[in-house]
Enzyme design. Sequence first.
Site, short mmCIF file in Angstrom:
data_model
loop_
_atom_site.label_atom_id
_atom_site.label_comp_id
_atom_site.label_asym_id
_atom_site.label_seq_id
_atom_site.Cartn_x
_atom_site.Cartn_y
_atom_site.Cartn_z
N ASP A 457 0.59 -1.22 -0.12
CA ASP A 457 -0.12 -0.43 0.19
C ASP A 457 0.60 1.62 0.33
O ASP A 457 0.38 2.17 -0.11
CB ASP A 457 -0.71 0.03 1.13
CG ASP A 457 -0.58 -0.31 2.58
OD1 ASP A 457 0.63 -0.81 2.44
OD2 ASP A 457 -1.27 0.01 3.80
N CYS A 458 2.29 1.40 0.34
CA CYS A 458 2.81 2.97 0.23
C CYS A 458 3.42 2.65 -1.13
O CYS A 458 3.43 4.13 -1.42
CB CYS A 458 4.43 2.37 1.20
SG CYS A 458 3.48 1.58 3.07
#
Length: 728
Positions: A457-458
């Site tokens: 998700d980063c």
Amino acid sequence: IDEEISDASAPKRPKLQERTDYTRWRMLDEAGRHTWHYLEDGEDVEEWPQSLADKYFLGLPMDLPDLPAAKTPLDSVKNGLEFFQHLQLPPGNWGCEYGGPMFLLPGLVVTWSVTETPIPSHIATEIKNYLFARANPDDGGWGLHIEGESTVFGTAMNYTALRLLGVSEEEPRMIKARGTLHKMGGATRAPHWAKFWLSVLGVCQWDIVNPVPPEFWLLPDWVPFHPWRWWIHMRMVFLPMSFVWSKRWTGKLTPLVLQLREELFAESYDTINWGGNRNNIHEKDNYHPKSWLLKTAFWALSNIYPYFRVESLKQKAENWAFKLIQMEDKNTDFSNLGPVNGPMNFLACYIQEGPKAYSVQRHRERMADFLWVKDEGMMMNGTNGVQCWDTAFLIQSVMDGGLAEDPKWKPMLTKALEFLDDQQIRENVDDQAICYRQQRKGAWGFSNKDQGYAVSDCISEALKAVLVLQRTPGYPTLLEDQRIFDAIDTLLTYQNKSGGCASYEPTRGSEKLEMLNAAEVFGRIMIEYDYPECTTAVVTALSLFTKYYPEYRAADIKAFKERAISYIRRAQYPDGSWYGSWGICFTYAGMFALESLASIGETYENSEHVRKGCKFLLSKQRDDGGWSESYRSCERGIYTEHPTGSQVVMTAWSCIALLEAHYPDRAPIEKALKLIMSRQQPNGEWLQEAIEGVFNKSCMISYPNYKFIFPMKALGMFAKRYGDIALP
Ligand code: LAN
């Protein structure tokens, strides 16, 4: 007794003061590396003035003027930005304290102590202040995290840290904490990690530590429980821990260590049956009791295996473990994955290579990256910062309000974009397969590229920020197409068979491995799991990407998204909620899941899943319009209210969820936004409320910038949809 008491060579204990002069602290941000500096007497305070961000972090007055009162949600976003821009750091990123866990500082202080690392007085002083500020007021003990009840882990370890920092055992707060520890049965009832650290220090004997054999690393890769299959944080802690355990290494026996042997136990040190206390653990610490399988394995490893453990095997295992430690050090330039394996790798290098080695020196320097000063003192962050993550979200929240083209915010956003440009990871690590690393070329991490661990998700949140901002008129194109494709190629490696995405890697082992969870204090830590949050971030990043690049890997992306969304639907609980693993809790996951569904056109009007999701959230809205979810939700798996009432952050998450869902009735959203606006201060800021984040089900962690990012996002989304209107 063969223990030699070392006195003359014992490290000098730091000089403790009441407090330091807060006007002398500065935070240096060098391309996303954060370190705090204390200007000593004689150093020119004028030459390096304190920035507004420094003052804010330290809790010193910023003396900002009051802003014109916000009449509309968009005004409120602008006021929020007016304040938040002052916290942008010179390289373009945002930062903040990232505390919460109360088991990090003690590991560091023990490591400093046994490696004879001098602790400067200003650091010792402020760590002491922080630990005292965070003792539970009722019993003087410490919990697993700042909002948690006292545990043996928290109390034994933080008490020890304070003693190593030079606090007297007679100080009234120490007497109180010791009383609490003894009431709980003393340090023999601590969990595994505490027993490990206390044995390193020489306060416990190694027999009290359940086995951590480095031989696990010699198993062939096909073995279903090989550590390479574990969740990365567990295996990277297990790695140096197994090395140190195998050496049964203990620091010098100082008079203070001898005193701690008198202080930490409820019985006399000499009569303790060390081996017999291996599985003794206090109920409050025992979030995840050991399985019968693990107990049996530990029994066999302690009672039978030693007879077969020939020296050559032990040597081979230690050497290979140390090689892997060196690879981790090299790949991160000694930043290491996190604040637990960082100090442990430091210790392993000290043991193996001696006090003068480069590795030891570099580890010592890197410890500064985890430390943070705030109004209460100095604490240790859960990572070496939140740089890429918070910066990516801030960019998105400005864009969601339609403010990116406003010339006023261009310089700020351009700097933020430059930061993400600089922080993209451009290469895979050397020997990726040998050290079991995931592909990372083109990715972003949570903190910075030195640390260099990609997270699904980063990557996605940063990519979304870059994609839209680069296409917004007036912004430079810093990342050429190939760099975007690299990010997509890496992102596409993250999907699990289930369709969902996990955090650092796709899942590598079976859920049954949870039976080997030996940490006791955490749940669901042994493998990677599917997370609605991570999955959503990837899905939305892919959707956005196809908008701009419809040709590139179109079929792969389409298939990926379909499978991911079907996972999101399956992950919904019967009551309409989703369980969140990284934020608290159902409100956090609800926001992501409804965003996922919206990204493929599923809204309240056409989707039963979305309607159920909205119904669940609305059933939790309070009379004042807010939501007040507590960390207890994460522990219990049931929505639980926070005793202090509505929280700005959870209220914002719920509003975003309802807006994503296109919930047809504006009234509940408006009521919630009014609450958010009413909490905004005259200078545009929002104040800290209850804790926002979580990991491993039981440990909470602070995301102080969320109180800016998500309220601004919710207010901005509303304004973009309904116009710049006042709320009724
Ligand atoms: C984090 C912080 C960020 C977080 C998100 C990106 C928000 C999440 O969506 C994926 C997982 C991730 C990257 C994450 C994993 C676990 C971390 C690193 C932490 C919660 C911060 C601290 C925690 C780490 C495990 C703390 C050290 C403790 C141990 C048990 C080793």
